[in-house]
Write a protein that holds these residues in place. Structure first.
Motif, PDB file in Angstrom:
ATOM      1  N   LYS A   1      14.889  15.972  11.725  1.00 48.26           N
ATOM      2  CA  LYS A   1      14.862  15.511  10.137  1.00 48.26           C
ATOM      3  C   LYS A   1      16.181  16.284   9.660  1.00 48.26           C
ATOM      4  O   LYS A   1      16.280  17.442   9.995  1.00 48.26           O
ATOM      5  CB  LYS A   1      13.736  15.830   9.606  1.00 48.26           C
ATOM      6  CG  LYS A   1      12.604  14.595   9.637  1.00 48.26           C
ATOM      7  CD  LYS A   1      11.368  14.980   8.789  1.00 48.26           C
ATOM      8  CE  LYS A   1      10.525  13.747   8.704  1.00 48.26           C
ATOM      9  NZ  LYS A   1      10.679  12.387   8.400  1.00 48.26           N
ATOM     10  N   ASP A   2      16.905  15.776   8.681  1.00 49.93           N
ATOM     11  CA  ASP A   2      18.072  16.262   8.173  1.00 49.93           C
ATOM     12  C   ASP A   2      17.510  16.819   6.820  1.00 49.93           C
ATOM     13  O   ASP A   2      16.764  16.378   5.914  1.00 49.93           O
ATOM     14  CB  ASP A   2      19.063  14.961   7.922  1.00 49.93           C
ATOM     15  CG  ASP A   2      20.268  15.925   7.158  1.00 49.93           C
ATOM     16  OD1 ASP A   2      20.478  17.045   7.279  1.00 49.93           O
ATOM     17  OD2 ASP A   2      21.129  15.005   6.634  1.00 49.93           O
ATOM     18  N   ASP A   3      17.800  18.258   6.623  1.00 52.96           N
ATOM     19  CA  ASP A   3      17.461  18.976   5.343  1.00 52.96           C
ATOM     20  C   ASP A   3      18.635  19.015   4.441  1.00 52.96           C
ATOM     21  O   ASP A   3      18.686  19.723   3.365  1.00 52.96           O
ATOM     22  CB  ASP A   3      16.895  20.203   5.658  1.00 52.96           C
ATOM     23  CG  ASP A   3      17.790  21.277   6.331  1.00 52.96           C
ATOM     24  OD1 ASP A   3      18.957  21.162   6.132  1.00 52.96           O
ATOM     25  OD2 ASP A   3      17.048  21.989   7.016  1.00 52.96           O
ATOM     26  N   GLN A   4      19.977  18.749   4.909  1.00 53.99           N
ATOM     27  CA  GLN A   4      20.994  18.593   4.037  1.00 53.99           C
ATOM     28  C   GLN A   4      21.220  20.366   3.392  1.00 53.99           C
ATOM     29  O   GLN A   4      21.810  20.376   2.310  1.00 53.99           O
ATOM     30  CB  GLN A   4      21.103  17.801   2.886  1.00 53.99           C
ATOM     31  CG  GLN A   4      20.726  16.313   3.537  1.00 53.99           C
ATOM     32  CD  GLN A   4      20.556  15.297   2.289  1.00 53.99           C
ATOM     33  OE1 GLN A   4      21.024  15.442   1.332  1.00 53.99           O
ATOM     34  NE2 GLN A   4      20.080  14.276   2.814  1.00 53.99           N
ATOM     35  N   ALA A   5      20.647  21.006   4.036  1.00 48.03           N
ATOM     36  CA  ALA A   5      20.669  22.597   3.716  1.00 48.03           C
ATOM     37  C   ALA A   5      20.026  22.757   2.173  1.00 48.03           C
ATOM     38  O   ALA A   5      20.497  23.748   1.593  1.00 48.03           O
ATOM     39  CB  ALA A   5      22.288  23.252   3.726  1.00 48.03           C
ATOM     40  N   THR A   6      19.284  21.767   1.940  1.00 45.71           N
ATOM     41  CA  THR A   6      18.804  21.795   0.611  1.00 45.71           C
ATOM     42  C   THR A   6      17.210  22.401   0.571  1.00 45.71           C
ATOM     43  O   THR A   6      16.545  21.604   1.309  1.00 45.71           O
ATOM     44  CB  THR A   6      18.904  20.628  -0.268  1.00 45.71           C
ATOM     45  OG1 THR A   6      20.120  20.138  -0.175  1.00 45.71           O
ATOM     46  CG2 THR A   6      18.279  20.569  -1.528  1.00 45.71           C
ATOM     47  N   PRO A   7      16.510  23.496   0.064  1.00 49.67           N
ATOM     48  CA  PRO A   7      15.492  23.735   0.043  1.00 49.67           C
ATOM     49  C   PRO A   7      14.320  22.509  -0.066  1.00 49.67           C
ATOM     50  O   PRO A   7      13.389  22.403   0.549  1.00 49.67           O
ATOM     51  CB  PRO A   7      15.178  24.952  -0.888  1.00 49.67           C
ATOM     52  CG  PRO A   7      16.488  25.466  -1.032  1.00 49.67           C
ATOM     53  CD  PRO A   7      17.422  24.212  -0.775  1.00 49.67           C
ATOM     54  N   THR A   8      14.546  21.804  -1.368  1.00 44.88           N
ATOM     55  CA  THR A   8      13.591  20.714  -1.692  1.00 44.88           C
ATOM     56  C   THR A   8      13.390  19.860  -0.558  1.00 44.88           C
ATOM     57  O   THR A   8      12.377  19.126  -0.349  1.00 44.88           O
ATOM     58  CB  THR A   8      14.528  19.944  -2.806  1.00 44.88           C
ATOM     59  OG1 THR A   8      15.042  20.949  -3.715  1.00 44.88           O
ATOM     60  CG2 THR A   8      13.355  19.172  -3.598  1.00 44.88           C
ATOM     61  N   ILE A   9      14.511  19.409   0.148  1.00 53.51           N
ATOM     62  CA  ILE A   9      14.534  18.351   1.256  1.00 53.51           C
ATOM     63  C   ILE A   9      13.677  18.988   2.278  1.00 53.51           C
ATOM     64  O   ILE A   9      12.946  18.418   3.021  1.00 53.51           O
ATOM     65  CB  ILE A   9      15.840  17.935   1.764  1.00 53.51           C
ATOM     66  CG1 ILE A   9      16.672  17.456   0.535  1.00 53.51           C
ATOM     67  CG2 ILE A   9      15.743  16.562   2.548  1.00 53.51           C
ATOM     68  CD1 ILE A   9      16.647  16.217   0.184  1.00 53.51           C
TER      69      ILE A   9
END
Lengths: 534, 408, 319
Positions: free
Chosen positions: B87-95
């Motif tokens: 899964k890609d988290d886009q370097a974003t904590p929310t994701i």
């Protein structure tokens, strides 16, 4: 002739979901069964049913059925073709299509062609809609909200990008069918007559969502949508009602989040305060954001529109740079710099621990479901404030300022004071959402509060949610936020090109539908000089 | 007239369609493969797979995939087939948190490898902890993730399900300080960071260690990684009288910084952490100016380590588009550690992923083997026990690995 | 802090500022005529650098000859790419929005800005690497050592920046004041409706304004690449913002003011990061991480005290 063509298309399209579309259950939703539609077939079925209903009983549409029929036929066409093409692409070739898929593709094409060759029967003004008894009206409103919530839930819980890709155009075109048929306006009138019932029904429908979920996977997404929507509504006061372009709005969300994290009693917090009770945290977060809003607004709100946009953008960046540097080495020690404040504990209200699992009415409520309830309360508060203030003397002053500042000032409206009020109010609502966000996410870090990023919330996405949904309305930003959150979340495989398409979408949107999906009536007139028919 | 005929046709059609909906059967179990003797369990993987960090994240993903494929080929865990769900988290904590929730909801997931960013891991930890899923990172170097806010004075295990195979900032940076002070003979150093979690953390630890050794950090500056104009930092460094620079950050900025330092007439060495050790740093700095870049990295140099060589040759043989990059080998080890933990846990009986979860968390603590980065194993906080650090340098436009090896 | 160090800071600031000035001209010309902030101007600037890098990397003959000989080719290509992008943007994103409320072109510009960044991010390819650029990419460099002027180091690329900025300003001033098209441009800025009545093709004038701004921005980006050694896909965002700040500082609509504003901003940033650490009270908020904050603070202060900018007369508000 055309009518028969259309009817034949509709009938065949109704049958097709009951046939197998492909031979293997590898395609999401298992479309291999006869007599039992599943997955994306259901979407096709709903579209075909709508088309059939419009064809069979055109009187259902007060403003004329043909345009609605066209929209419904396009809904059926796009969703079916997306699914058929996706099957062929996913499984590697058209040989994977069973006859049912060919029938579906052909019949929806037939339906669309037929519908577009029917003569337009738009009525202007639309047929009057008969008044129902009050209990029936309330029933209709409830049904509509339950239906809307069902559609949204379907979108949130689609398990694969293919299914979401099939769902999205169908939802948009069916939405258009609702508008052009005149039913949208009729519903609008209905809800306007029964405001309390509408509010209760909307809240009740939203409350149902966590009861339909067995785990936190989709509730987590719903939580983030609600945070995003709450902030977008706050921004809508500033942008939609007063017409001030704020490009650094996410800073207020960040202010709230940092305030909450600092007083949460986290071991990473540099302040030796807390944990404060949540009501105090929420009020404090709102207060700090309010002060921030006034501090930023007071010097800048005297500036003209475009200058204001750039200055707020600058302030947004200043916020991020500042919290990134207040770590004791390149600035005073407050926010731990890039590390942020971690381990923010869960909210505990009167012994109700939001982090633990609870059982309500026999349904298990996990952490995300608990926060969902809290966020629903936040949204309800925001919507309530928004609609009350929007209709008050203040709201009318705001709109007057937006429409023509010089004229409004001449009429005795103190522009600066009202603008500052809007700015402060929007800021404090965002701050409130921020306090919940810090607890939900368990940390407050600078990276969340950028101007533009691929994932909400960021200032560009917030603005886009308001613009896409429709400035100056309540439902617009809610719809815009849901769409803007779901589209990136569902299209992971797309993420490489996501920002590019987002940028392009903004440009195209401004050219073809600058008033948004759910436009404010006044605004639509502003963008389209010709008569507004919808 | 026509309309009524159509109406007559439409109503039964619609009614029939609705009635058909109700019949038929849709049993979920029918299609599932329950016949074979093997169970398939899923290893969750989370990293930024898009945006600026895509190259790093995809390299990590490939490495994890390689470990999974090898385990399946060699039947490392008898009766268990592994599947990687990236899964890609886009370097974003929310994701990242959302991905964690999705992993927790998926009954097949037995453990999660990731994330890349420490801030994302922080947001994932509690969700995975509640679900009792083990999380193992090959890239988080922030000591607070395992040992809490007061990780030096009062270390406290944060989550019993979180492990990492990479050494933390407080191991790597002191080695660099020692090398600078003793081997390079530098007494006055300028510290520069990029104001990101990794860079600022390294510089903080470096400063403490260097000062403790008796050296002096004469100036501490931060650059903005989104910009490439470091003129003011270069000027400050030059006028501070520093003999060398320690940079906390990643290779793109390190290369540009080294180039601008040399261009301004500063010829001291530039030290950095493992994120600077990338082949691309040499063209960025310029072949000549790149000389004198020193980095630390975990484990012995590749030449001395058979397991590292076999990882690299296997990665090349698999033909991935992206290089394995700085964190590929760590992620490979992290994934293998998870596979080993599953092996230990599955020995005791029926391996259904959901039942395995708590057992895997328990088993992880005692996993130990020789991986691509050296010894893999965990201490009581979940941190890596591998305390072997190599020093690498650029000489004549090429990397020389392991010019000195420290064992802490 | 010694006099040499201060002079060094001032020299760095002057070079940086004249680069800002070149970008600011684009903002000021478009705003002067259309009253829209061309938010995508930063990306137009960035595209110039990547255009130059593209020919340098893919045309083998260029790398065989010395860089100073190849430089004119790089500049021409950079200008061509930026001008094409800017006129395209004008035609397809801004022209359809003439007469729309002012929010519309601004949002459109934000979208365009993201779009152009991502196009480079996803599709720019150098020989021997996979498609797309995620990290900063090396730009061709002069190998000459920096010049030492009484202890102050100035790189060749820095001198080139100053020379090109000066030449660009002189040429532009001559164009606007002396040529027919230039005077038509002034007329359009003063009153588009009347200008049209006088037989001026205002659409053409607007395209020319976009093109001139883009050309100067492209030159700025090439000098920036030469000076710092790298270009990156997102370099336009913050630099564009600075360019706009410079335009406002100098008085938006005023071409000479834009360059002056750029220099003021460049000097301010250089001093904020280099000289502030020597002032004890403000040392906490000094250094290069805080310099953007200071740039914005200066912008806000100037807007509050002198909304017409440091050097400009106020543009008539035709909203």
């Amino acid at each position: 002739m055309n009518k028969h063509l259309t009817a034949a298309g509709a009938a065949l399209a109704l049958i097709s979901p009951f046939l197998a579309w492909t031979w293997t259950p590898l395609y999401p939703g298992d479309l291999t069964l006869y007599g039992y539609p599943g997955g994306s077939q259901l979407v096709t079925l709903v579209c075909a049913l709508t088309a059939t209903a419009l064809l069979a009983a055109p009187r259902l549409a007060p403003a004329g059925a043909v345009r609605a029929l066209r929209a419904a036929s396009l809904a059926a066409l796009t969703t079916t073709w997306v699914t058929v093409v996706a099957i062929a692409v996913d499984l590697g070739g058209v040989v994977n299509l069973e006859p049912g898929a060919w029938l579906a593709a052909g019949s929806t094409a037939l339906l669309a062609v037929g519908a577009h060759r029917l003569p337009d029967d738009t009525l202007d003004p639309p047929r009057p809609v008969p008044r129902l008894p009050r209990w029936a009206e309330v029933l209709v409103i409830t049904a509509v909200f339950v239906l809307a919530m069902y559609v949204l839930t379907y979108g949130i819980t689609t398990g694969s990008p293919e299914e979401f890709l099939a769902f999205l155009p169908a939802a948009l075109f069916l939405g258009r069918a609702l508008t052009v048929s005149g039913l949208g306006a009729a519903l609008g009138a209905l809800t306007a007559r029964n405001r309390t019932a509408t509010a209760v029904a909307a809240l009740a429908a939203a409350l149902v969502f966590p009861f339909t979920q067995s785990d936190g996977q989709y509730t987590a997404i719903a939580d983030n949508i609600l945070i995003f929507a709450a902030v977008a509504l706050g921004l809508n006061i500033v942008v939609g009602l007063v017409g001030l372009l704020d490009l650094g709005y996410v800073a207020f969300l960040g202010t709230g989040a940092y305030t909450a994290a600092l007083v949460s009693g986290s071991s990473f917090s540099t302040l030796d305060i807390g944990p404060l009770p949540f009501w105090a945290t929420a009020l404090l977060g709102m207060a700090v954001s309010l002060v921030a809003g006034i501090v930023i607004g007071a010097p800048t709100l005297r500036l003209h529109g475009d200058y204001l946009a750039i200055v707020t953008l600058g302030f947004g960046e200043i916020f991020r740079i500042t919290v990134n540097n207040l770590d004791g080495s390149s600035g005073p020690s407050l926010t731990n710099g890039p590390n942020g404040i971690n381990s923010v504990p869960d909210i505990n209200v009167l012994g109700f621990d939001f982090g633990a699992e609870h059982h309500i009415l026999g349904v298990e409520f996990g952490r995300f479901a608990n926060y969902y309830l809290l966020l629903l309360a936040v949204i309800a508060l925001v919507v309530f404030l928004y609609s009350r203030v929007g209709d008050s003397r203040i709201g009318r002053a705001w709109i007057a300022l937006r429409e023509d500042e010089k004229a409004a000032t001449a009429m005795g409206i103190e522009g600066f004071r009202f603008k500052l009020l809007a700015f402060a109010m929007g800021a404090s609502l965002a701050g409130l959402a921020g306090t919940v966000m810090a607890h939900l996410q368990t940390n407050a870090v600078p990276d969340n509060y950028k101007f533009a990023d691929t994932a909400p919330p960021n200032s560009a996405f917030l603005l886009a949610a308001v613009v896409l949904g429709g400035m100056g309305t309540v439902s617009g930003p809610l719809v815009g936020a849901a769409l803007l959150y779901l589209i990136p979340a569902k299209f992971e495989f797309f993420s490489k090109y996501q920002m590019m398409l987002f940028g392009l979408a903004l440009v195209v949107m401004m050219i073809y539908r600058p008033e948004g999906l759910i436009p404010d009536r006044k605004r639509q007139l502003e963008f389209h000089e010709e008569a507004v028919t919808t | 007239m026509r309309r009524t005929r159509l109406f007559r046709l439409g109503v039964p059609l619609a009614a029939g369609a609705l009635a058909l909906c109700a019949c038929g059967s849709r049993d979920k179990g029918a299609s599932a493969s329950g016949t074979s003797a093997t169970t398939t369990v899923t290893i969750g993987f989370d990293a930024p797979l898009s945006k600026d960090l895509a190259a790093v994240g995809l390299g990590m993903k490939n490495a994890a995939e390689l470990a999974v494929n090898q385990a399946n080929k060699n039947h490392t865990v008898p009766g268990v087939t592994f599947k990687l769900a990236a899964k890609d988290d886009q370097a974003t904590p929310t994701i990242g948190q959302q991905n964690a929730a999705a992993f927790a909801a998926d009954d097949d997931v037995v453990g999660v490898v990731g994330a890349y960013n420490s801030s994302v891991s922080a947001a994932m930890q509690s969700t995975l902890h509640q679900a009792g899923i083990v999380q193992i990172s090959g890239a988080n170097t922030n000591p607070a993730l395992t040992r809490g806010a007061d990780y030096k004075s009062a270390p406290k295990r944060q989550f019993d399900n979180y492990f990492r195979v990479i050494t933390t900032d407080d191991v790597q940076a002191p080695v660099a300080a020692e090398y600078f002070y003793q081997d390079l003979g530098i007494k006055k150093v300028a510290a520069v960071d990029d104001k990101k979690v990794y860079g600022a953390g390294l510089v903080k630890e470096f400063t403490e260690a260097f000062t403790a050794l008796g050296g002096k950090v004469v100036v501490h500056q931060s650059i903005n990684p989104d910009e490439s104009d470091y003129a003011s930092v270069v000027g400050t460094v030059k006028s501070s009288g520093a003999q060398g620079v320690y940079y906390g950050g990643e290779y793109p900025q390190a290369g540009a910084l080294k180039k601008q330092l040399v261009a301004a007439g500063f010829d001291g060495p530039l030290g950095g952490g493992d994120a600077v050790k990338d082949d691309a740093v040499i063209p960025l700095a310029g072949t000549k100016a790149a000389d004198g870049i020193y980095t630390t990295s975990d484990g012995r140099p590749v030449e001395d380590l058979a397991s590292a060589k076999s990882f690299i040759s296997a990665y090349k043989a698999a033909g991935y588009d992206e290089p394995y990059g700085v964190f590929g080998a760590y992620t490979y080890d992290a994934t293998n550690a998870l596979i080993q933990a599953v092996k230990a846990a599955a020995d005791t009986g029926a391996p259904a992923a959901k039942e395995l979860r708590p057992k895997v968390v328990k088993a992880m603590g005692s996993v130990t083997f020789t991986g691509a980065t050296g010894q893999v194993g965990f201490d009581e906080y979940g941190d890596s026990v591998n305390k072997v650090i190599s020093i690498n340098t650029v000489k004549n436009g090429a990397w020389q690995d392991g010019i000195k090896v420290f064992t802490k | 802090m010694t006099a040499t160090e201060l002079t060094q800071l001032l020299a760095d600031g002057l070079i940086l500022g004249s680069m800002y000035g070149l970008i600011a001209v684009g903002y000021t010309m478009v705003y002067g005529i259309l009253q829209i902030i061309n938010f995508a101007h930063g990306e137009i600037y960035m595209l110039g650098g990547f255009g130059a890098l593209f020919v340098y990397a893919w045309v083998p003959g260029l790398r065989a000859i010395p860089l100073w000989a190849a430089l004119p080719v790089l500049l021409v290509v950079a200008v061509a790419v930026s001008v094409a992008a800017a006129t395209g943007a004008e035609r397809f994103a801004y022209r359809p929005l003439r007469g729309a409320p002012r929010l519309a072109p601004l949002i459109s510009a934000i979208g365009l800005s993201l779009f152009l960044q991502q196009v480079v991010f996803n599709f720019f390819t150098l020989p021997g690497s996979s498609m797309g650029v995620t990290a900063p990419v090396p730009f061709p460099q002069f190998e000459t050592a920096p010049l030492d002027l009484a202890g102050v180091q100035v790189s060749v690329a820095g001198l080139l920046t100053l020379a090109l900025a000066a030449f660009g300003m002189v040429a532009l001033t001559w164009f606007v004041r002396r040529t027919r098209t230039g005077r038509a441009m002034q007329a359009t800025a003063q009153d588009p409706a009347t200008a049209r009545l006088m037989g001026i093709d205002t659409d053409r004038i607007i395209v020319i304004a976009f093109a001139i701004g883009a050309a100067l921005a492209a030159v700025a980006c090439v000098t920036q690449g030469l000076r710092l050694g790298t270009v990156s896909y997102n370099m336009g965002f913050i630099t564009g913002l600075k360019g706009f700040t410079a335009a406002v500082l100098g008085g938006i609509g005023n071409i000479q003011g834009a360059m002056a504003g750029g220099v003021v901003l460049g000097l301010a940033e250089s001093l904020a990061s280099g000289a502030l650490p020597h002032i004890d009270a403000l040392a906490m908020f000094s250094g290069s991480v805080w310099k953007d904050v200071w740039a914005f603070v200066i912008l806000i202060v100037v807007l509050l005290i002198r909304p017409q900018g440091l050097f400009g007369e106020r543009v008539a508000d035709r909203a």
